[in-house]
Scaffold this active site. Structure first.
Site, PDB file in Angstrom:
ATOM      1  N   GLY A   1       0.827  -1.209   0.000  1.00 11.20           N
ATOM      2  CA  GLY A   1       0.000   0.000   0.000  1.00 11.20           C
ATOM      3  C   GLY A   1       0.858   1.255   0.000  1.00 11.20           C
ATOM      4  O   GLY A   1       0.543   2.251  -0.654  1.00 11.20           O
TER       5      GLY A   1
ATOM      6  N   CYS B   1       4.407   5.742  19.920  1.00 13.61           N
ATOM      7  CA  CYS B   1       5.524   5.315  20.763  1.00 13.61           C
ATOM      8  C   CYS B   1       6.158   4.034  20.260  1.00 13.61           C
ATOM      9  O   CYS B   1       7.369   3.879  20.276  1.00 13.61           O
ATOM     10  CB  CYS B   1       5.049   5.074  22.191  1.00 13.61           C
TER      11      CYS B   1
HETATM   12  C1  LIG Z   1      -1.535  -0.117   6.163  1.00 16.44           C
HETATM   13  C2  LIG Z   1      -1.816   1.156   5.478  1.00 16.44           C
HETATM   14  C3  LIG Z   1      -0.982   1.652   4.447  1.00 16.44           C
HETATM   15  C4  LIG Z   1       0.301   0.962   4.075  1.00 16.44           C
HETATM   16  O1  LIG Z   1       0.111  -0.271   3.451  1.00 16.44           O
HETATM   17  P1  LIG Z   1       1.336  -1.321   3.467  1.00 16.44           P
HETATM   18  O2  LIG Z   1       0.901  -2.392   2.519  1.00 16.44           O
HETATM   19  O3  LIG Z   1       1.458  -1.812   4.863  1.00 16.44           O
HETATM   20  O4  LIG Z   1       2.540  -0.610   2.986  1.00 16.44           O
HETATM   21  C5  LIG Z   1      -1.340   2.810   3.817  1.00 16.44           C
HETATM   22  N1  LIG Z   1      -2.456   3.482   4.154  1.00 16.44           N
HETATM   23  C6  LIG Z   1      -3.280   3.047   5.114  1.00 16.44           C
HETATM   24  C7  LIG Z   1      -4.513   3.813   5.422  1.00 16.44           C
HETATM   25  C8  LIG Z   1      -2.993   1.884   5.808  1.00 16.44           C
HETATM   26  O5  LIG Z   1      -3.807   1.471   6.785  1.00 16.44           O
END
Ligand SMILES: *Cc1c(COP(=O)(O)O)cnc(C)c1O
Length: 394
Positions: free
Chosen positions: A71, A325
């Protein structure tokens, strides 16, 4: 001891049907999808099938879906790619104060490179201020990026409304839908979304695979250069098995969103209602109704979120705190500060995030554990002691 996992906003487990779908793509079907021989063609077929599954889930065309590494990569690509592809029009980007760091840190980096970014404020529930959006738009604005649902407090944004404004002004609209897949039904065409990020591990596919929807006609600069994968736009040999898993998982996650939401909100509301009524000096963060069905974020006064987490962990309960944290910083969450919480309240926040596998019985066990832990931590808190003395003196 029964362990209870309520940290599904951090990641979800790979479910058995997803694992089964992936299984053949390690030892049996392993060809490089770019190879022309039969081994390669089998793999190519699987990747294109997954692409169709993602496209169907979003109401997009298969050639509008690009697989990525996560993501975070999808978010980086959408924002940076759009910023650099539209230099002729301008260098101004609009986003919000409560985005995931994948968006915020990309924007901060772009600022260092000479771009200008407006970070929209949100109201006390975490909903973007539409009046601020209207005021922020400039002739040189090239992109508006607003998340569909927040990962910490679960607030759902009016993205259709925002997309409409963007379209009227000829500005690209991107949404980080990583938390929303499976809880919000997307039809990118009807909703006017130009780009959408998603990540497999937030809906029971493996970690390390994501996708970006890019509407046909939208130009993005490439982030990753190399081979001709993903129609030359995202190089790197495809993560075959994970892509297959993501395809299967998004099909399952979007098959029955209404039933999913009913089930999750039942458990969520049990958590929220019991905590707010049975534990004093607590508040719900986020919006009561415009929120993800699986998100419960509560602040406990006179308590450190971190101590709460550790005590819950000892009882086998996995949750997450509202502060950063755990990531090595002592600053409270930027999201909780943006909705106006004072530092000390933000520090005492707890996020419980659900999947379909969480039950009412688990919710009750978690609340019972919380009651005991909160009472114990407060009994050791000088702040709470002071507060009690003050209130009895009044
Ligand atoms: C988890 C998350 C991401 C990042 O996705 P990854 O696959 O862990 O890099 C980006 N935006 C939101 C809102 C997320 O919850």
């Amino acid at each position: 001891m029964e362990r209870i996992y309520m940290d599904n906003a951090a990641t979800t487990r790979v479910t058995e049907p997803v694992m089964e779908a992936m299984q053949p793509y390690f030892c049996e079907i392993f060809g490089n999808p770019m190879s022309v021989h039969s081994f390669g063609r089998e793999s190519r077929k699987a990747v294109e099938n997954a692409r169709r599954q993602v496209a169907t889930a979003l109401g997009a065309q298969p050639n509008e879906i690009y697989f990525t590494g996560c993501g975070t990569e999808s978010d980086n690509w959408a924002v940076r790619g759009a910023a650099y592809a539209n230099l002729k029009k301008g260098r101004h980007i609009i986003t919000t104060q409560i985005e995931h760091h994948a968006i915020l840190h990309t924007c901060e980096q772009l600022e260092k490179e000479g771009f200008e970014v407006t970070y929209l404020p949100v109201d006390e529930f975490g909903i973007v201020r539409m009046d601020a959006l209207a005021k922020a738009i400039r002739p040189d604005t090239t992109l508006i990026s607003v998340m569909a649902a927040n990962n910490e407090i679960g607030t759902i944004q009016p993205i259709e409304e925002i997309a409409k404004i963007a379209k009227e002004k000829g500005i690209l609209f991107h949404t980080d839908a990583v938390q929303a897949i499976g809880s919000i039904a997307f039809d990118v065409k009807a909703m006017g979304i130009d780009m959408l990020s998603l990540s497999g591990h937030k809906f029971h596919a493996p970690k390390g695979v994501g996708a970006l929807y890019v509407r046909n006609g939208v130009k993005l600069q490439r982030l990753i250069n190399g081979g001709a994968q993903e129609r030359t736009q995202r190089a790197g040999t495809e993560n075959l098995a994970s892509i297959v898993g993501l395809g299967k998982a998004i099909e399952l996650a979007t098959a029955n969103i209404a039933a999913h939401n009913t089930q999750l909100s039942l458990v969520r509301d049990r958590l929220i209602d019991r905590i707010l009524t049975e534990i004093p000096y607590t508040r719900l963060n986020g919006h009561r109704t415009q929120r993800l069905p699986g998100n419960c974020n509560i602040s406990f006064q006179f308590i450190e979120g971190e101590s709460l987490l550790l005590s819950l962990d000892i009882k086998g309960i996995a949750a997450s705190s509202g502060s950063a944290c755990t990531s090595g910083s002592l600053d409270p969450s930027h999201v909780l500060l943006a909705i106006g919480l004072p530092h000390e309240i933000a520090h005492g926040s707890l996020r419980l995030s659900l999947s379909e596998e969480n039950t009412l019985d688990q919710a009750d066990k978690v609340v019972d554990a919380l009651k005991e832990i909160v009472a114990r931590l407060r009994s050791m808190s000088p702040l709470y002691d002071e507060f009690l003395q003050q209130s009895s003196a009044e």
